[in-house]
Scaffold this active site. Structure first.
Site, PDB file in Angstrom:
ATOM      1  N   LYS A  34      14.733 -75.276  -1.770  1.00  0.00           N
ATOM      2  CA  LYS A  34      13.785 -74.466  -1.001  1.00  0.00           C
ATOM      3  C   LYS A  34      13.150 -75.340   0.072  1.00  0.00           C
ATOM      4  O   LYS A  34      12.474 -76.315  -0.234  1.00  0.00           O
ATOM      5  CB  LYS A  34      12.698 -73.880  -1.893  1.00  0.00           C
ATOM      6  CG  LYS A  34      11.584 -73.211  -1.089  1.00  0.00           C
ATOM      7  CD  LYS A  34      10.477 -72.624  -1.931  1.00  0.00           C
ATOM      8  CE  LYS A  34       9.254 -72.353  -1.050  1.00  0.00           C
ATOM      9  NZ  LYS A  34       8.146 -71.734  -1.802  1.00  0.00           N
ATOM     10  N   ALA A  50       5.616 -65.886  -1.150  1.00  0.00           N
ATOM     11  CA  ALA A  50       4.191 -66.134  -0.883  1.00  0.00           C
ATOM     12  C   ALA A  50       3.411 -64.867  -0.578  1.00  0.00           C
ATOM     13  O   ALA A  50       3.863 -64.010   0.184  1.00  0.00           O
ATOM     14  CB  ALA A  50       3.988 -67.117   0.263  1.00  0.00           C
ATOM     15  N   GLY A  51       2.242 -64.768  -1.175  1.00  0.00           N
ATOM     16  CA  GLY A  51       1.278 -63.723  -0.847  1.00  0.00           C
ATOM     17  C   GLY A  51       1.155 -62.603  -1.862  1.00  0.00           C
ATOM     18  O   GLY A  51       0.184 -61.856  -1.855  1.00  0.00           O
ATOM     19  N   ASN A 110       4.197 -67.649  -7.487  1.00  0.00           N
ATOM     20  CA  ASN A 110       3.660 -68.677  -8.381  1.00  0.00           C
ATOM     21  C   ASN A 110       2.211 -68.355  -8.760  1.00  0.00           C
ATOM     22  O   ASN A 110       1.893 -68.019  -9.892  1.00  0.00           O
ATOM     23  CB  ASN A 110       3.770 -70.053  -7.718  1.00  0.00           C
ATOM     24  CG  ASN A 110       3.487 -71.216  -8.653  1.00  0.00           C
ATOM     25  OD1 ASN A 110       3.955 -72.312  -8.462  1.00  0.00           O
ATOM     26  ND2 ASN A 110       2.705 -71.038  -9.712  1.00  0.00           N
ATOM     27  N   THR A 111       1.322 -68.388  -7.756  1.00  0.00           N
ATOM     28  CA  THR A 111      -0.110 -68.251  -8.040  1.00  0.00           C
ATOM     29  C   THR A 111      -0.455 -66.910  -8.689  1.00  0.00           C
ATOM     30  O   THR A 111      -1.330 -66.861  -9.569  1.00  0.00           O
ATOM     31  CB  THR A 111      -0.917 -68.429  -6.732  1.00  0.00           C
ATOM     32  OG1 THR A 111      -0.466 -69.619  -6.087  1.00  0.00           O
ATOM     33  CG2 THR A 111      -2.397 -68.562  -7.020  1.00  0.00           C
TER      34      THR A 111
END
EC number: 2.8.1.10
Lengths: 268, 66
Positions: free
Chosen positions: A100, A187-188, A209-210
């Site tokens: 990545k 992301a997001g 992830n988050t």
């Protein structure tokens, strides 16, 4: 079976999971298992020297024999740093070429530096890497990265770690219309419905992830994300009905009513 | 002999090869990769690579990340 192919290998799970920010390795592993993810991102960092020789290693918890590991270039702000990091990752993972790429342009927003990203992608593709590339939701940049030979295009939905969801579905739609290699939202995503929306738009997968690691219960959120991605994918395959503003159509028969409709009652 | 390992200055009684350094740091059974002065050292050649005064080494591992 509905699978998707990246760099010649086929996967049944369309959820790609990051391994950062969990409480410990045990929670990381439980979240990975609950998510059903087959592709797992890892970061490359200096090891502790002279201490912690008994420290557990992430690769013992998530062995490359069980998962496709996707080393990232998180924290790299130049093409040179990103390329150097991934060369080390390839040595670490015994020649593994799927990576990545992300080259960041700004510490506050973590927006990608797309020019540096393109520069790094050219070098990496030439060196035989299979590059899954984090980028903005700019359709032209996405096309340029595909032309270079990237294995997957991974536009952001909103800022990394922000949990703001899909802010510009229209740009994603344009990217999806143009790009032939897998398109993965990276992301997001903040919660399950965001992941479902990405899949309903026709994305091939979602990398997160988050949203999982920072949930109050990460393992349960991992399970929710798995279902959301499956549901969104099935809805995409099924083909949603058209939206019809002011064109209500009843689902039940209009004939045989025991009462008159308000319209005919008013006329009587 | 002075080496810079992951940005830290370290003193060794040379000569020492990469394999011996890895053992000295108790990293011999760990999944690591090593770069010397910007060049990757293949794991297979650790015991053939003699370190030189002032060498800059990066020893990396995989950690959690997104």
């Amino acid at each position: 079976m509905d699978t998707f192919v990246i760099a010649g290998k086929s996967y049944s799970s369309r959820l790609l999971l990051g391994t950062g920010k969990y409480k410990d390795f045990a929670e990381t592993r439980m979240a990975v298992d609950a998510s059903g993810a087959q592709i797992i991102t890892v970061a490359i960092r200096r090891t502790n020297i002279g201490q912690n020789s008994g420290e557990p290693n992430l690769l013992d918890v998530l062995p490359p024999s069980q998962f496709t590991l996707l080393p990232n270039t998180a924290g790299c702000y130049t093409a040179a740093d990103a390329v150097r990091t991934l060369r080390l990752a390839r040595e670490l993972l015994d020649g593994h070429a799927l990576v990545k790429l992300e080259v960041l342009g700004d510490q506050k927003t973590l927006f990608p530096d797309v020019i540096a990203t393109i520069d790094a992608a050219k070098i990496l593709v030439k060196e035989g890497f299979q590059v899954m590339v984090y980028t903005s939701d700019d359709p032209i940049v996405a096309r340029q990265l595909e032309d270079i030979g990237c294995a997957a295009i991974m536009p952001l939905a909103s800022l990394i770690g922000s949990g703001m969801g899909i802010l510009n579905p229209w740009n994603l739609q344009i990217i999806l219309d143009k790009i032939k290699v897998p398109v993965i939202v990276d992301a997001g995503v903040g919660t399950a419905s965001d992941a479902a929306i990405a899949m309903e738009l026709g994305c091939d997968g979602v990398l997160m992830n988050t949203a999982v690691a920072n949930a109050r219960n990460p393992v349960l959120m991992a399970s929710a994300m798995r279902k959301a991605i499956e549901a969104g994918r099935e809805a995409w395959l099924a083909g949603r009905m058209p939206k019809k503003i002011y064109q209500a159509t009843p689902s039940s028969p209009s004939e045989g009513m025991i009462t008159q409709s308000p319209h005919s009652a008013a006329n009587n | 002999m002075q080496l810079i390992i992951n940005g830290q200055q370290q003193s060794y009684n040379g000569p020492i090869n990469v394999q011996q350094l890895v053992e000295h740091l108790s990293l011999q059974n760990k999944r690591i990769a090593i770069e010397r002065n910007g060049e990757i050292i293949p794991r297979s050649s650790f015991s053939e690579q003699l370190l030189n005064e002032g060498d800059q080494l990066e020893i990396i591992v995989a950690v959690g990340g997104g």
